[in-house]
Design an enzyme around this catalytic site. Structure first.
Site, short mmCIF file in Angstrom:
data_model
loop_
_atom_site.label_atom_id
_atom_site.label_comp_id
_atom_site.label_asym_id
_atom_site.label_seq_id
_atom_site.Cartn_x
_atom_site.Cartn_y
_atom_site.Cartn_z
N SER A 10 -2.74 -2.69 -3.80
CA SER A 10 -1.81 -1.83 -3.11
C SER A 10 -2.22 -0.54 -3.65
O SER A 10 -3.17 -0.09 -4.43
CB SER A 10 -0.41 -2.01 -3.36
OG SER A 10 -0.20 -1.65 -4.64
N LYS A 11 -1.51 0.50 -2.94
CA LYS A 11 -1.69 2.14 -3.42
C LYS A 11 -1.79 2.28 -4.87
O LYS A 11 -2.26 3.22 -5.35
CB LYS A 11 -0.92 2.67 -2.54
CG LYS A 11 -0.89 2.77 -1.35
CD LYS A 11 -0.99 4.42 -0.58
CE LYS A 11 -1.59 4.36 0.87
NZ LYS A 11 -0.71 3.40 1.82
N ARG A 12 -1.06 1.44 -5.64
CA ARG A 12 -0.82 1.81 -7.07
C ARG A 12 -2.11 1.65 -7.67
O ARG A 12 -2.39 2.20 -8.54
CB ARG A 12 0.30 0.67 -7.62
CG ARG A 12 1.46 0.85 -7.41
CD ARG A 12 2.36 -0.05 -8.08
NE ARG A 12 2.08 -1.51 -7.31
CZ ARG A 12 1.72 -2.70 -7.58
NH1 ARG A 12 2.16 -2.91 -9.17
NH2 ARG A 12 1.29 -3.65 -6.87
#
Ligand code: GLU
Length: 489
Positions: free
Chosen positions: A255-257
């Site tokens: 994910s964006k993390r």
């Protein structure tokens, strides 16, 4: 395999093309190309609130950048279109008519409140609750008449319990089975007449003649319900292939993390599309135990669902970066000289109109940097000193290098030697600068560093002698003279 293959990539334009979607697209594309079949691009834009034209445009652009050409779909057309779900209402309506006629769907008049109350009651007893089939028992004529008269209703699939448990032979995971009795009569068409994802997807795949559904295993849980829709439509069930998802190094779904996840952000960071394609192909598939680098022809030739993994794969940005560096080196001087042009234009170093005139010069520059960069975006900052009329010497280098004893004297001598050279070639420049030590007694390293900082502005640069040759005598001398400690006063 003799069957004619038709596969699809069906992104929802609720965001841009991300790494996981791109890998799904690559596998579908490679499978179609390997089997000489069709690769179809369909835009699943039924979520009107979150879908945007801008996202669709981005997805198409990113697909093209990766070289994933589609045989049917937006901007290309095809006999099975339209290729936007929002334009396919007629097919969903037709499919619903089929279900009305064959009796495998029924209208449900239960109000959302009534359903919620039953669900609540079941929840307090912690029972699994699916729709309790209340409206299934309304006599067919009565039900159709009520629906026709405009009484609010949804359409539910009449799950065919008599067909027994649902089993697929997944091309990646092997046999997967679901007990039929955990499936409720789920909704196909909402009160407002719009199809649910479950219904639209199956109708489209059916109407488009899709033979293989290759997708992430986050969709595995949708599969039994989709099969129930195929059964209701009395349609042929395609082959399913569910691949493991991509995880970050922390074991969580990518994910964006985990940093950049969109394909275009990698393009902007200076990854080559062929490197990203190679890297993504390897996230869950391999040719054999050892092959890491391959081009698109080899990918097509070797691609085989049997070697796709159902285990999660781990996103490894360092490996991608390494691979990109390999691909940059493999471009060769000619390739790199061409590919760096847009980056130099973007950085304001090169004029688009003058790029062609500078080709020979760029050809000489290419080998100086190819070993030193891992992404194309590193090139412009590294070579700015070659383009700018004036440079700014960074303070740290000025203090550490130019302030050293012997540095000023080295620059004076360097200026004289370079001015006197007949031929301003890398070899001649090297010979001249090597003689500074003999003439002045200053250590060669100190002398070279002083010249490097004077000419490039920093202590780290592409190879010095070649750089000076590329920069040319006039600008080199001007910079050396300007950098002498006495000039600073
Ligand atoms: N539009 C769906 C998605 O983006 C495609 C689902 C499918 O592949 O069946 O997840």
């Amino acid at each position: 395999m003799t069957e004619h293959v038709r596969v699809r990539f069906a992104p929802s334009p609720t965001g841009n093309l991300h790494i996981g979607g791109a890998r799904t697209a690559i596998y579908n594309w490679a499978f179609a190309r390997h089997h000489g079949g069709e690769f179809i691009l369909r835009i699943d834009d039924t979520d009107k609130e979150r879908s945007t034209d801008e996202n669709t445009t981005q997805i198409l652009r990113a697909m093209r950048w990766l070289g994933l050409d589609w045989d049917e779909g937006p901007e290309v057309g095809g006999d099975a279109g339209p290729y936007y779900q929002t334009q396919r209402g007629k097919f969903y309506a037709e499919a619903l008519e089929t279900l009305k006629a064959n009796g495998h769907a029924y209208p449900c008049f239960c109000t959302p409140e009534a359903i919620e109350a039953k669900r609540e009651a079941a929840r307090s007893e912690s029972n699994f609750w699916g729709y309790d089939r209340t409206c299934r028992s309304i006599p067919r004529d009565e039900a159709l008449a009520r629906a026709k008269a405009g009484e609010p209703h949804v359409w539910r699939v009449k799950v065919q319990d008599e067909l027994g448990d649902i089993t697929i032979n997944d091309a990646i995971r092997g046999e997967v089975s679901w007990p039929v009795n955990v499936m409720d009569d789920f909704i196909l068409v909402r009160t407002d007449g719009s199809p649910t994802y479950m219904f639209a997807t199956v109708v489209d795949d059916w109407k488009m003649g899709i033979t293989h559904i290759i997708r992430g295993d986050d969709h595995l849980s949708n599969t039994p319900r989709q099969i129930a829709v195929y059964q209701a439509l009395e349609a042929e069930i395609p082959t399913f292939a569910h691949m493991g998802l991509i995880f970050g190094a922390d074991g969580k779904r990518l994910s964006k993390r985990h940093g950049a996840t969109s394909v275009e952000s990698y393009a902007e960071e200076g990854y080559l599309s062929e490197a990203l394609l190679n890297y993504l192909s390897l996230l869950g598939w391999s040719i054999d135990e050892t092959t890491t680098l391959f081009d698109r022809e080899r990918l097509i030739a070797e691609f085989d669902l049997a070697r796709v993994s159902n285990n999660p794969s781990v996103w490894d940005p360092e490996k991608l970066e390494w691979m990109n560096g390999v691909y940059i080196r493999e471009l060769g001087d000619e390739g790199l000289a061409q590919r760096m042009v847009p980056w130099l234009i973007e950085a304001g170093l090169l004029d688009a109109e003058r790029a062609a005139d500078r080709h020979e010069w760029l050809l000489e520059l290419a080998p100086l940097i190819s070993e030193r960069v891992k992404t194309m975006s590193e090139i412009a900052p590294m070579v700015t000193f070659l383009f700018a009329d004036e440079i700014v010497i960074d303070e740290a280098s000025r203090e550490k290098v130019l302030a050293k004893e012997g540095a000023g004297r080295s620059l004076d001598v360097a200026a004289q030697l370079l001015e006197a050279l007949d031929e301003f070639s890398a070899e001649a420049i090297e010979a001249a600068l090597r003689s500074i030590h003999e003439i002045t007694g200053v250590k060669a390293k100190i002398a070279f560093q002083a010249v490097r900082v004077a000419v490039t502005g920093t202590a780290v640069s592409p190879p010095l002698f070649e750089s000076i040759a590329l920069l040319g005598r006039e600008r080199t001398l001007a910079r050396i003279i300007a950098a002498r400690p006495s000039s600073a006063l």
